[in-house]
Scaffold this motif. Structure first.
Motif, PDB file in Angstrom:
ATOM      1  N   TRP A  26       0.853   2.529   8.847  1.00 12.69           N
ATOM      2  CA  TRP A  26       1.372   1.880   7.644  1.00 12.69           C
ATOM      3  C   TRP A  26       2.893   1.865   7.743  1.00 12.69           C
ATOM      4  O   TRP A  26       3.489   2.867   8.124  1.00 12.69           O
ATOM      5  CB  TRP A  26       0.943   2.662   6.404  1.00 12.69           C
ATOM      6  CG  TRP A  26       1.085   1.892   5.141  1.00 12.69           C
ATOM      7  CD1 TRP A  26       2.215   1.752   4.376  1.00 12.69           C
ATOM      8  CD2 TRP A  26       0.078   1.142   4.487  1.00 12.69           C
ATOM      9  NE1 TRP A  26       1.967   0.966   3.304  1.00 12.69           N
ATOM     10  CE2 TRP A  26       0.654   0.575   3.336  1.00 12.69           C
ATOM     11  CE3 TRP A  26      -1.267   0.895   4.760  1.00 12.69           C
ATOM     12  CZ2 TRP A  26      -0.062  -0.227   2.458  1.00 12.69           C
ATOM     13  CZ3 TRP A  26      -1.976   0.100   3.882  1.00 12.69           C
ATOM     14  CH2 TRP A  26      -1.378  -0.449   2.749  1.00 12.69           C
ATOM     15  N   ASN A  28       6.743   2.286   6.822  1.00 12.80           N
ATOM     16  CA  ASN A  28       7.433   3.191   5.908  1.00 12.80           C
ATOM     17  C   ASN A  28       8.618   2.546   5.204  1.00 12.80           C
ATOM     18  O   ASN A  28       9.280   3.178   4.383  1.00 12.80           O
ATOM     19  CB  ASN A  28       7.861   4.472   6.636  1.00 12.80           C
ATOM     20  CG  ASN A  28       8.724   4.188   7.833  1.00 12.80           C
ATOM     21  OD1 ASN A  28       9.789   3.600   7.723  1.00 12.80           O
ATOM     22  ND2 ASN A  28       8.260   4.619   8.999  1.00 12.80           N
ATOM     23  N   ALA A  37       5.356  -1.332   1.378  1.00 15.79           N
ATOM     24  CA  ALA A  37       5.910  -0.756   2.607  1.00 15.79           C
ATOM     25  C   ALA A  37       6.956   0.282   2.207  1.00 15.79           C
ATOM     26  O   ALA A  37       8.122  -0.040   1.974  1.00 15.79           O
ATOM     27  CB  ALA A  37       6.539  -1.850   3.470  1.00 15.79           C
ATOM     28  N   ASN A  41       3.611   5.533   0.672  1.00 20.29           N
ATOM     29  CA  ASN A  41       2.359   4.919   1.121  1.00 20.29           C
ATOM     30  C   ASN A  41       2.078   5.210   2.598  1.00 20.29           C
ATOM     31  O   ASN A  41       0.936   5.458   2.980  1.00 20.29           O
ATOM     32  CB  ASN A  41       2.375   3.412   0.880  1.00 20.29           C
ATOM     33  CG  ASN A  41       2.241   3.066  -0.577  1.00 20.29           C
ATOM     34  OD1 ASN A  41       1.878   3.888  -1.402  1.00 20.29           O
ATOM     35  ND2 ASN A  41       2.563   1.825  -0.924  1.00 20.29           N
ATOM     36  N   ALA A  42       3.122   5.179   3.431  1.00 20.76           N
ATOM     37  CA  ALA A  42       2.935   5.469   4.855  1.00 20.76           C
ATOM     38  C   ALA A  42       2.469   6.910   5.054  1.00 20.76           C
ATOM     39  O   ALA A  42       1.543   7.172   5.824  1.00 20.76           O
ATOM     40  CB  ALA A  42       4.231   5.216   5.618  1.00 20.76           C
ATOM     41  N   TYR A  45      -1.173   7.235   3.781  1.00 21.94           N
ATOM     42  CA  TYR A  45      -2.112   6.569   4.687  1.00 21.94           C
ATOM     43  C   TYR A  45      -2.320   7.391   5.953  1.00 21.94           C
ATOM     44  O   TYR A  45      -3.462   7.679   6.347  1.00 21.94           O
ATOM     45  CB  TYR A  45      -1.605   5.169   5.046  1.00 21.94           C
ATOM     46  CG  TYR A  45      -2.567   4.400   5.900  1.00 21.94           C
ATOM     47  CD1 TYR A  45      -3.549   3.611   5.333  1.00 21.94           C
ATOM     48  CD2 TYR A  45      -2.519   4.476   7.292  1.00 21.94           C
ATOM     49  CE1 TYR A  45      -4.462   2.911   6.108  1.00 21.94           C
ATOM     50  CE2 TYR A  45      -3.420   3.785   8.083  1.00 21.94           C
ATOM     51  CZ  TYR A  45      -4.381   3.004   7.484  1.00 21.94           C
ATOM     52  OH  TYR A  45      -5.283   2.318   8.264  1.00 21.94           O
ATOM     53  N   ASN A  46      -1.229   7.774   6.605  1.00 22.32           N
ATOM     54  CA  ASN A  46      -1.364   8.492   7.872  1.00 22.32           C
ATOM     55  C   ASN A  46      -1.927   9.892   7.697  1.00 22.32           C
ATOM     56  O   ASN A  46      -2.703  10.354   8.537  1.00 22.32           O
ATOM     57  CB  ASN A  46      -0.030   8.506   8.624  1.00 22.32           C
ATOM     58  CG  ASN A  46       0.224   7.171   9.303  1.00 22.32           C
ATOM     59  OD1 ASN A  46      -0.680   6.564   9.846  1.00 22.32           O
ATOM     60  ND2 ASN A  46       1.462   6.713   9.246  1.00 22.32           N
ATOM     61  N   THR A  87       9.384  -4.786   8.010  1.00 20.31           N
ATOM     62  CA  THR A  87       8.302  -3.866   8.381  1.00 20.31           C
ATOM     63  C   THR A  87       8.172  -3.720   9.889  1.00 20.31           C
ATOM     64  O   THR A  87       7.695  -2.692  10.364  1.00 20.31           O
ATOM     65  CB  THR A  87       6.941  -4.319   7.804  1.00 20.31           C
ATOM     66  OG1 THR A  87       6.713  -5.671   8.185  1.00 20.31           O
ATOM     67  CG2 THR A  87       6.901  -4.164   6.301  1.00 20.31           C
ATOM     68  N   TRP A  91       7.516   1.452  11.438  1.00 22.86           N
ATOM     69  CA  TRP A  91       6.148   1.967  11.539  1.00 22.86           C
ATOM     70  C   TRP A  91       6.117   3.390  12.058  1.00 22.86           C
ATOM     71  O   TRP A  91       5.071   4.017  12.129  1.00 22.86           O
ATOM     72  CB  TRP A  91       5.308   1.078  12.472  1.00 22.86           C
ATOM     73  CG  TRP A  91       4.957  -0.219  11.861  1.00 22.86           C
ATOM     74  CD1 TRP A  91       5.720  -1.342  11.827  1.00 22.86           C
ATOM     75  CD2 TRP A  91       3.749  -0.547  11.169  1.00 22.86           C
ATOM     76  NE1 TRP A  91       5.060  -2.344  11.170  1.00 22.86           N
ATOM     77  CE2 TRP A  91       3.850  -1.877  10.756  1.00 22.86           C
ATOM     78  CE3 TRP A  91       2.593   0.169  10.868  1.00 22.86           C
ATOM     79  CZ2 TRP A  91       2.840  -2.511  10.050  1.00 22.86           C
ATOM     80  CZ3 TRP A  91       1.593  -0.467  10.167  1.00 22.86           C
ATOM     81  CH2 TRP A  91       1.712  -1.805   9.766  1.00 22.86           C
TER      82      TRP A  91
END
Length: 114
Positions: A26, A28, A37, A41-42, A45-46, A87, A91
């Motif tokens: 996702w 960052n 983004a 959220n990153a 998700y990870n 984006t 990543w």
């Protein structure tokens, strides 16, 4: 999506094709119009991806629940000189100067991160 590949390959006569997830993650950060983004959220998700793929109770896809699927997070580093939308450069788990963008445990030693 993994199950659809499994079922399609089975129908084509390749029921035992081994799946590998080569790039998943996702972004960052991104441009102002790239909603979602961001670091929160990153990280979420990870962290959830790592928890899911390293779980001792449930591995694999529903069609192959006992099969471990090797998974590779995209990417290790943010690519600050890459062109394109914002984006495309965000990543990574690490910045180009090798500092963490956010905390993520790849060792399975910690149960929860703040």
């Amino acid at each position: 999506m993994l199950d659809s590949v499994i079922f399609a390959m089975t129908k084509l006569g390749f029921p035992n094709v081994r799946l590998v997830i080569a790039e998943i993650g996702w972004p960052n950060a991104g441009d102002v119009d790239q909603i979602g983004a961001n670091i929160f959220n990153a990280a979420t998700y990870n962290r959830n991806l790592i928890r899911r793929m390293t779980s001792k109770l449930a591995t694999g896809a529903p069609a192959r629940p006992s099969v471990v699927i090797p998974t590779f997070i995209f990417a290790l580093y943010n690519e600050n000189q890459k062109g394109g939308p914002g984006t495309e450069r965000h990543w990574g788990l690490l910045s180009p100067n090798e500092t963490s963008v956010y905390e993520v445990d790849l060792t399975e030693k910690r149960s929860e991160l703040d």
